[in-house]
Design a protein around this motif. Structure first.
Motif, PDB file in Angstrom:
ATOM      1  N   THR A 114      -1.901   9.138   5.318  1.00  0.00           N
ATOM      2  CA  THR A 114      -3.018   9.018   4.374  1.00  0.00           C
ATOM      3  C   THR A 114      -2.739   7.938   3.350  1.00  0.00           C
ATOM      4  O   THR A 114      -1.660   7.914   2.754  1.00  0.00           O
ATOM      5  CB  THR A 114      -3.197  10.348   3.604  1.00  0.00           C
ATOM      6  OG1 THR A 114      -3.281  11.405   4.533  1.00  0.00           O
ATOM      7  CG2 THR A 114      -4.452  10.316   2.752  1.00  0.00           C
ATOM      8  N   LEU A 115      -3.720   7.082   3.126  1.00  0.00           N
ATOM      9  CA  LEU A 115      -3.570   6.042   2.103  1.00  0.00           C
ATOM     10  C   LEU A 115      -3.674   6.669   0.715  1.00  0.00           C
ATOM     11  O   LEU A 115      -4.638   7.366   0.410  1.00  0.00           O
ATOM     12  CB  LEU A 115      -4.667   4.982   2.276  1.00  0.00           C
ATOM     13  CG  LEU A 115      -4.623   3.811   1.281  1.00  0.00           C
ATOM     14  CD1 LEU A 115      -3.382   2.955   1.484  1.00  0.00           C
ATOM     15  CD2 LEU A 115      -5.883   2.955   1.399  1.00  0.00           C
ATOM     16  N   LEU A 116      -2.662   6.417  -0.119  1.00  0.00           N
ATOM     17  CA  LEU A 116      -2.652   6.976  -1.470  1.00  0.00           C
ATOM     18  C   LEU A 116      -3.146   5.974  -2.501  1.00  0.00           C
ATOM     19  O   LEU A 116      -3.789   6.338  -3.482  1.00  0.00           O
ATOM     20  CB  LEU A 116      -1.231   7.397  -1.860  1.00  0.00           C
ATOM     21  CG  LEU A 116      -0.556   8.452  -0.990  1.00  0.00           C
ATOM     22  CD1 LEU A 116       0.888   8.642  -1.439  1.00  0.00           C
ATOM     23  CD2 LEU A 116      -1.323   9.765  -1.064  1.00  0.00           C
ATOM     24  N   ASP A 149       0.863  -1.179   0.000  1.00  0.00           N
ATOM     25  CA  ASP A 149       0.000   0.000   0.000  1.00  0.00           C
ATOM     26  C   ASP A 149       0.903   1.232   0.000  1.00  0.00           C
ATOM     27  O   ASP A 149       1.977   1.221   0.602  1.00  0.00           O
ATOM     28  CB  ASP A 149      -0.864   0.029   1.267  1.00  0.00           C
ATOM     29  CG  ASP A 149      -1.890  -1.099   1.294  1.00  0.00           C
ATOM     30  OD1 ASP A 149      -2.272  -1.591   0.220  1.00  0.00           O
ATOM     31  OD2 ASP A 149      -2.295  -1.482   2.407  1.00  0.00           O
ATOM     32  N   ALA A 150       0.455   2.286  -0.661  1.00  0.00           N
ATOM     33  CA  ALA A 150       1.243   3.527  -0.665  1.00  0.00           C
ATOM     34  C   ALA A 150       0.576   4.550   0.251  1.00  0.00           C
ATOM     35  O   ALA A 150      -0.649   4.731   0.208  1.00  0.00           O
ATOM     36  CB  ALA A 150       1.352   4.078  -2.083  1.00  0.00           C
ATOM     37  N   TYR A 151       1.386   5.171   1.083  1.00  0.00           N
ATOM     38  CA  TYR A 151       0.889   6.166   2.040  1.00  0.00           C
ATOM     39  C   TYR A 151       1.679   7.463   1.931  1.00  0.00           C
ATOM     40  O   TYR A 151       2.863   7.454   1.581  1.00  0.00           O
ATOM     41  CB  TYR A 151       1.066   5.673   3.479  1.00  0.00           C
ATOM     42  CG  TYR A 151       0.120   4.589   3.896  1.00  0.00           C
ATOM     43  CD1 TYR A 151      -1.097   4.890   4.482  1.00  0.00           C
ATOM     44  CD2 TYR A 151       0.464   3.250   3.706  1.00  0.00           C
ATOM     45  CE1 TYR A 151      -1.966   3.884   4.873  1.00  0.00           C
ATOM     46  CE2 TYR A 151      -0.398   2.239   4.089  1.00  0.00           C
ATOM     47  CZ  TYR A 151      -1.610   2.561   4.675  1.00  0.00           C
ATOM     48  OH  TYR A 151      -2.467   1.568   5.058  1.00  0.00           O
ATOM     49  N   ALA A 152       1.023   8.545   2.316  1.00  0.00           N
ATOM     50  CA  ALA A 152       1.715   9.811   2.537  1.00  0.00           C
ATOM     51  C   ALA A 152       1.758  10.082   4.030  1.00  0.00           C
ATOM     52  O   ALA A 152       0.749   9.940   4.722  1.00  0.00           O
ATOM     53  CB  ALA A 152       0.979  10.948   1.843  1.00  0.00           C
ATOM     54  N   MET A 153       2.955  10.425   4.524  1.00  0.00           N
ATOM     55  CA  MET A 153       3.097  10.890   5.900  1.00  0.00           C
ATOM     56  C   MET A 153       3.092  12.411   5.807  1.00  0.00           C
ATOM     57  O   MET A 153       4.070  13.016   5.354  1.00  0.00           O
ATOM     58  CB  MET A 153       4.421  10.377   6.469  1.00  0.00           C
ATOM     59  CG  MET A 153       4.625  10.636   7.936  1.00  0.00           C
ATOM     60  SD  MET A 153       3.609   9.496   8.928  1.00  0.00           S
ATOM     61  CE  MET A 153       4.053  10.007  10.592  1.00  0.00           C
ATOM     62  N   LEU A 154       1.967  13.026   6.171  1.00  0.00           N
ATOM     63  CA  LEU A 154       1.824  14.469   6.004  1.00  0.00           C
ATOM     64  C   LEU A 154       2.595  15.230   7.077  1.00  0.00           C
ATOM     65  O   LEU A 154       2.906  14.688   8.139  1.00  0.00           O
ATOM     66  CB  LEU A 154       0.338  14.849   6.043  1.00  0.00           C
ATOM     67  CG  LEU A 154      -0.540  14.138   4.996  1.00  0.00           C
ATOM     68  CD1 LEU A 154      -1.990  14.603   5.115  1.00  0.00           C
ATOM     69  CD2 LEU A 154      -0.011  14.377   3.586  1.00  0.00           C
ATOM     70  N   GLU A 155       2.874  16.493   6.786  1.00  0.00           N
ATOM     71  CA  GLU A 155       3.601  17.302   7.773  1.00  0.00           C
ATOM     72  C   GLU A 155       2.788  17.481   9.046  1.00  0.00           C
ATOM     73  O   GLU A 155       3.335  17.704  10.121  1.00  0.00           O
ATOM     74  CB  GLU A 155       3.986  18.657   7.147  1.00  0.00           C
ATOM     75  CG  GLU A 155       4.993  18.450   6.014  1.00  0.00           C
ATOM     76  CD  GLU A 155       5.606  19.742   5.477  1.00  0.00           C
ATOM     77  OE1 GLU A 155       6.553  20.237   6.109  1.00  0.00           O
ATOM     78  OE2 GLU A 155       5.138  20.224   4.430  1.00  0.00           O
ATOM     79  N   SER A 156       1.477  17.343   8.936  1.00  0.00           N
ATOM     80  CA  SER A 156       0.604  17.422  10.117  1.00  0.00           C
ATOM     81  C   SER A 156       0.757  16.202  11.018  1.00  0.00           C
ATOM     82  O   SER A 156       0.240  16.182  12.135  1.00  0.00           O
ATOM     83  CB  SER A 156      -0.851  17.499   9.658  1.00  0.00           C
ATOM     84  OG  SER A 156      -1.205  16.286   8.984  1.00  0.00           O
ATOM     85  N   GLY A 157       1.448  15.175  10.529  1.00  0.00           N
ATOM     86  CA  GLY A 157       1.574  13.946  11.302  1.00  0.00           C
ATOM     87  C   GLY A 157       0.559  12.895  10.882  1.00  0.00           C
ATOM     88  O   GLY A 157       0.629  11.737  11.295  1.00  0.00           O
ATOM     89  N   GLU A 158      -0.373  13.297  10.026  1.00  0.00           N
ATOM     90  CA  GLU A 158      -1.404  12.365   9.575  1.00  0.00           C
ATOM     91  C   GLU A 158      -0.852  11.433   8.495  1.00  0.00           C
ATOM     92  O   GLU A 158      -0.056  11.853   7.655  1.00  0.00           O
ATOM     93  CB  GLU A 158      -2.573  13.181   9.010  1.00  0.00           C
ATOM     94  CG  GLU A 158      -3.854  12.398   8.779  1.00  0.00           C
ATOM     95  CD  GLU A 158      -4.860  13.236   7.969  1.00  0.00           C
ATOM     96  OE1 GLU A 158      -5.699  12.631   7.299  1.00  0.00           O
ATOM     97  OE2 GLU A 158      -4.759  14.487   8.001  1.00  0.00           O
TER      98      GLU A 158
END
Lengths: 395, 395
Positions: A373-375, A362-371
């Motif tokens: 998100t599944l991409l 699975d591909a995810y983004a680790m956002l600067e907010s700490g969240e």
């Protein structure tokens, strides 16, 4: 430099493994560093899409660049989906197929043809709003492994500079059609002196042709690491622009994304084999084909050269050589332990495959907010379709 | 042996290239040859799915085998889609993940665990109708390239035979759970003496354990070519079955499919590079990753060692090393010429990827009737989805 705390946070937060995680902060840091260097040098920055075509990654990079470089009609369409008309799309491919040219011409702002024959065949048909150019091969080899040396003997990449000189001399056969030149001679180098040497050689041998060009694309192949000396880039740009009205492009690829991506994996089994513990992961070289192709050992979080716990980290496919390498850690690994494999942002996602029926990460983004998100994720339905099987309920 | 006339017919008939074509006649010939040899030896024949998971290929092979061997939950589901309950499904994977075991246990008839730990963990939970076993690693190395040597040092593949002896001795820890043993020590070998040597060593060292087993799986790794001497297979089977009621399985993979598949490609461009003509094809090592991984030159139709027309056949991706090799032909190649790349039935389709946005080849069956049937194709929509982009109209 990707923050270790961020990796640990993702390691804990990813709901299922294997997962390919991209750090928004690191993507942004890399892009800003590269952009600062190219702005200093008066060079227009492009992202060469090939190392990572995840649309979210491309969206993140879009703000930092003047456009993307695509290498196929599919990449062009994806670039346009992400960019709309907000930025430029450049095209370079080793060959244009007859049935592809109309779309390439219509959708791109710049096209670099790979041979004089293709320039002569398609250049005159290129729409007015699209600028045709030619990739040249200066024949200066900097890369020791010929598998990724653009200037290897009998290279397929670009028109040999001698042929260009012969075609341009007197009759201006090249400049009658081409408005720009692309040169790309390196791979994963941090030494921009190679770039300067390339630009110097081209300026020296093709100066009169350069005088007739609107643009030069310096290609990619440089890592733009934080320790890089950028002076040779400035020098190359200044040299090419002296007494010329010419736009200089540069198109790094891996430099933007390599360090921003990492794979989170889970240990499935640990057992002794010939006196060393093998830890089998739920990932595989399927997900990082270059580990197998180039037989290198990727960096792993918490690797400790003097650690007392030694493991051969193995991928889960049946291939004997699906092995990451021989590692040491301070803490033991047991089934369920998570392992982060670093430097996985480039040439992993576009080359990953499902050999052995092992699903893609699975591909995810680790956002600067700490969240987190599944991409993107793939399912059995994708695998079945790929194998020409319609999906039916089986359980 | 794949019929040249059949390749030529497909070369002309394929509507678009690149295409991966499977010959029904050759699949059938290979399967019959292998089945005759295994019937002679009293060995039950399985198809190990990993080299090709196209459902049509699996359907064609189903009639010739007693079952398929899968290496992941996705392969198991595909096997069941193709077979229903008409044949057996065997499972072997380097590790079973906790969340996968229920499905594996429910859907398979035989499971070979890869380590004593996994046998002990999951063996007792295996459903009654499913037979648990253990892959053993006899540590006898026949393969010179360690990347595909199952018996390389610190191999991840199978429980080391010494560990099995220690666990079984006295306490019967292995036979208390396992009902069968899997051994697989070779790769692309045509010498079944290696198989006999493996069986002999296991019979010699683990004879008492074998006495308690219901089945032995001899694995794959043999080409079963038409010149193969099958006597050692008979001998191995006879040795293992002497004074025992035991079923012997063998599970070739590539032997069934390697020669039945070929790629049809079109020349997109031809140009001189350093004194040799480069012919750029519309296929790539993307479609045949082992050409790049193992740096071998695949067979090409009409290759003529003394032909007067020499070409470096190059793939169309941007990778410098995306090159098939240096070939000679009697007739010249020009843009539009079609080229058939042979021996592409194994480890191509499951490992192919879309690096550079180059689409996968369409898959076709060349039926014995002479009809060419499309089995599978992928589109921009698949590429967009794979990159986390929803598809929108862009033209």
């Amino acid at each position: 430099m990707l923050d270790t705390a961020e990796i640990r946070a993702a390691l804990a937060a990813v709901p299922e493994t294997p997962a390919l995680v991209f750090s928004q902060a690191e993507l942004s840091d890399s892009a800003r560093r590269i952009r600062a260097a190219t702005d200093d040098a008066g060079v227009s920055l492009l992202y060469a899409m090939k190392p990572c075509t995840l649309s979210w990654v491309m969206e993140e990079l879009a703000a930092h660049v003047t456009g993307f470089t695509a290498s196929s009609p599919f990449e062009i369409r994806l670039a346009r989906q992400v960019l709309g008309d907000s930025r430029k799309v450049h095209y370079y491919g080793v060959a244009v197929a007859e049935h592809e040219f109309a779309e390439i011409g219509r959708s791109c702002d710049y096209i670099s043809f790979n041979s004089i024959g293709q320039l002569e065949r398609y250049g005159p048909e290129t729409p007015d709003l699209t600028s045709p150019g030619l990739r040249l091969n200066p024949g200066i080899s900097f890369v020791s492994d010929e598998r990724y040396d653009p200037c290897r003997r009998h290279s397929k990449l670009g028109a040999p500079i001698e042929r260009i000189i012969a075609a341009e001399h007197g009759s201006h056969d090249i400049s009658a059609v081409a408005q720009g030149l692309l040169m790309h001679t390196n791979c994963e180098s941090d030494d921009l002196l190679d770039l300067f040497a390339t630009a110097s050689a081209v300026d020296d041998r093709l100066g009169l042709l350069l005088d007739r060009m609107d643009w030069v694309n310096l290609g990619g192949g440089y890592t733009f690491g934080s320790a890089t000396d950028f002076a040779p880039l400035n020098d190359a740009s200044a040299l090419l622009r002296s007494d010329r009205e010419i736009e200089i492009f540069i198109e790094p690829g891996a430099a933007f994304v390599a360090d921003a991506g990492f794979i989170v994996s889970t240990v499935l089994d640990v057992f002794d084999s010939g006196g060393v513990d093998v830890a089998v992961l739920d990932t595989s070289v399927n997900h990082m084909p270059e580990v197998f192709e180039y037989q290198y050992e990727p960096d792993v979080l918490d690797y400790a050269p003097d650690g007392s716990h030694r493991y051969i980290l193995a991928g889960r496919s049946c291939l004997a050589g699906d092995v990451l390498g021989d590692y040491r850690f301070e803490e033991p690994l047991t089934p369920g332990s998570r392992v982060a494999i670093l430097g996985m942002g480039a040439y992993t996602q576009p080359k990953a495959h499902t050999f052995n029926g092992i699903n893609l990460p699975d591909a995810y983004a680790m956002l600067e907010s700490g969240e987190l998100t599944l991409l993107q994720s793939t399912s059995y339905g994708d695998f079945a379709a790929r194998n020409g099987a319609s999906q039916v309920a089986v359980s």
